[in-house]
Design a protein around this motif. Structure first.
Motif, PDB file in Angstrom:
ATOM      1  N   ALA A   1     106.267  85.765  -5.261  1.00 41.62           N
ATOM      2  CA  ALA A   1     106.976  85.465  -6.503  1.00 41.62           C
ATOM      3  C   ALA A   1     106.579  84.091  -7.040  1.00 41.62           C
ATOM      4  N   THR A   2     106.406  83.123  -6.149  1.00 45.75           N
ATOM      5  CA  THR A   2     105.995  81.780  -6.555  1.00 45.75           C
ATOM      6  C   THR A   2     104.592  81.791  -7.139  1.00 45.75           C
ATOM      7  N   VAL A   3     103.690  82.569  -6.542  1.00 45.35           N
ATOM      8  CA  VAL A   3     102.328  82.686  -7.074  1.00 45.35           C
ATOM      9  C   VAL A   3     102.357  83.311  -8.471  1.00 45.35           C
ATOM     10  N   SER A   4     103.201  84.331  -8.648  1.00 43.69           N
ATOM     11  CA  SER A   4     103.326  84.964  -9.965  1.00 43.69           C
ATOM     12  C   SER A   4     103.790  83.960 -11.014  1.00 43.69           C
ATOM     13  N   LEU A   5     104.785  83.144 -10.637  1.00 45.13           N
ATOM     14  CA  LEU A   5     105.267  82.118 -11.554  1.00 45.13           C
ATOM     15  C   LEU A   5     104.161  81.107 -11.862  1.00 45.13           C
ATOM     16  N   GLY A   6     103.386  80.739 -10.842  1.00 45.83           N
ATOM     17  CA  GLY A   6     102.282  79.813 -11.054  1.00 45.83           C
ATOM     18  C   GLY A   6     101.234  80.391 -11.993  1.00 45.83           C
ATOM     19  N   LEU A   7     100.947  81.684 -11.859  1.00 43.49           N
ATOM     20  CA  LEU A   7      99.992  82.328 -12.757  1.00 43.49           C
ATOM     21  C   LEU A   7     100.514  82.375 -14.188  1.00 43.49           C
ATOM     22  N   THR A   8     101.818  82.548 -14.339  1.00 46.97           N
ATOM     23  CA  THR A   8     102.402  82.522 -15.684  1.00 46.97           C
ATOM     24  C   THR A   8     102.243  81.149 -16.317  1.00 46.97           C
ATOM     25  N   VAL A   9     102.472  80.098 -15.527  1.00 49.21           N
ATOM     26  CA  VAL A   9     102.275  78.734 -16.023  1.00 49.21           C
ATOM     27  C   VAL A   9     100.811  78.519 -16.400  1.00 49.21           C
ATOM     28  N   LEU A  10      99.894  79.023 -15.573  1.00 50.35           N
ATOM     29  CA  LEU A  10      98.465  78.904 -15.875  1.00 50.35           C
ATOM     30  C   LEU A  10      98.117  79.641 -17.161  1.00 50.35           C
ATOM     31  N   ALA A  11      98.698  80.831 -17.347  1.00 45.63           N
ATOM     32  CA  ALA A  11      98.457  81.591 -18.581  1.00 45.63           C
ATOM     33  C   ALA A  11      98.922  80.812 -19.804  1.00 45.63           C
TER      34      ALA A  11
END
Length: 425
Positions: free
Chosen positions: A270-280
């Motif tokens: 879940a944390t990685v998903s949130l990080g990818l959203t921030v990157l997007a």
């Protein structure tokens, strides 16, 4: 007379397609007891969950301590709207209003597509693409949310000076389901952007204030939204589901209104998903800063790209999310200058795969069988490819050199061009 027939022919075709496909969707909704159609699980959300929320909202309060209520306060008026048709049951009124909004979106896309330099492909994609989800669109309020995003973009496409109307529709959509705020990302620089964002802020503040005065606990959704885990249909969920075949001890469970995966390392995913959203988001901001050329289609293309990136990186990729992408892809195709045509094709492919996942083979996905894992891998792989391709094409379309720009069409800079040059008609 011949010219009139040529102009009316495609419109008649869209009309016939809409009537026939919506009749089929209604038939599937009425007769959805077959296991391949979900065994009644699709319509159940309206007559059980939405109807329950209607009773709570009708007493002047948003649902509290309800793990299923994860929506901004603008969702309240949408769920209360069926009460305007008291001679029908809640389910019947909801479906009828959804069909009416669907018809409005189709009419708006047809009208936009008939203007000089435009295309009716967008209306065709919306009309023919939505039934790929079978009867699901009629039993979710995502059609209403998508309508606000579509109208926002089409208002801007009619004339950049209509940025105020674009901002109002975008803000209203954001109050219902957040993501329509992304349609403002690609507004042309200068006074168009300032006007759109200023009107969005004003309309959003006024609407939120009115809802706060009318209902109690307008921000109760924040408590439940923050507690969501990794849904089984997300990219992270696909990885964890595949890990079950490699010995991962997690399991699928129903919580927060969806089937999520529980077990070791879920929080990390879940944390990685949130990080990818921030990157997007960072990539989109970088694009906005570095973009040098705005065409007629740039606001449309940017909206589709942004929602694709946020969808793919989300912890939740429910099948109804495809309604958003179909609507935005349809807006892109109303312009002959769009660079998102191959992306729209991938969106349609992902939509068909989403239906194969839910409702057709959802038990396979929940059980984590190889068939279910491969279906999810295919759907999410196509979505990820669409997101990457969309961003690459958006980036390239707004970074052309000056010589190329001069040989194609003028830049849209609302602070430098005279008002007459701002017309995109």
């Amino acid at each position: 007379m011949n010219r009139l027939r040529v102009n009316c022919g495609p419109v008649l075709g869209v009309t016939v397609l809409w009537l026939s496909t919506r009749a089929l969707m209604l038939w599937l909704l009425v007769d959805e007891s077959a296991p391949v159609l979900g065994g009644g699980s699709v319509a159940r959300e309206v007559w059980r969950l939405y109807s329950h929320w209607y009773d709570v909202l009708a007493h002047g309060s948003f649902p509290t301590h309800d793990t299923l209520w994860q929506y901004p306060p603008g969702a309240g008026p949408v769920l209360l709207a069926p009460g305007l048709l008291p001679w029908l049951t809640y389910f019947q009124a909801f479906v009828l209003l959804t069909l009416a909004v669907d018809a409005v979106v189709t009419a708006a896309l047809v009208r936009a597509g008939r203007r000089p330099g435009r295309s009716l492909l967008g209306a065709g994609l919306w009309t023919g693409g939505l039934p790929l989800l079978l009867h699901l669109p009629l039993a979710r309020y995502d059609v209403q949310v998508t309508a606000l995003a579509v109208l926002s973009l089409l208002a801007l496409g009619r004339s950049p000076r209509a940025g105020g109307l674009c901002g109002v529709f975008g803000a209203l959509g954001a109050l219902v389901k957040v993501w329509p705020a992304l349609v403002l990302l690609g507004t042309p620089r200068g006074r168009v952007t300032r006007g759109a964002w200023r009107w969005a802020a004003a309309a959003g503040t006024a609407s939120l204030g009115a809802l706060t005065l009318s209902f109690e606990h307008p921000l109760s959704f924040l408590r439940e939204q923050g507690g969501r885990g990794v849904q089984i249909e997300s990219l992270g969920g696909t990885v964890l589901n595949l890990a079950r075949h490699a010995g991962w001890p997690g399991r699928a469970c129903y919580q927060y209104g969806a089937v999520e995966l529980a077990g070791p390392h879920v929080h990390a995913v879940a944390t990685v998903s949130l990080g990818l959203t921030v990157l997007a988001f960072a990539l989109l901001v970088l694009w906005r800063v570095r973009a040098r050329r705005w065409s007629q289609a740039t606001p449309f293309d940017a909206a589709l790209c942004a929602v694709l990136l946020f969808t793919v990186t989300s912890r939740v990729i429910s099948p109804q999310y495809m309604i958003w992408l179909i609507g935005l892809a349809a807006v892109c195709l109303t312009s002959r200058h769009t660079g998102q045509r191959p992306v729209a094709a991938l969106v349609l492919a992902a939509t068909a795969l989403s239906t194969a996942v839910f409702p057709m083979d959802y038990h396979e996905v929940v059980d984590g069988t190889w068939r279910g894992c491969l279906l999810m891998l295919a759907r999410n792989g196509v979505l990820a490819a669409a997101a990457v391709l969309s961003f690459v094409r958006l980036w390239r379309s707004t970074r052309q050199d000056e010589k190329t720009v001069q040989t194609t069409e003028p830049r849209l800079d609302s602070d430098r061009l005279p008002d007459r040059a701002l017309s995109l008609s």
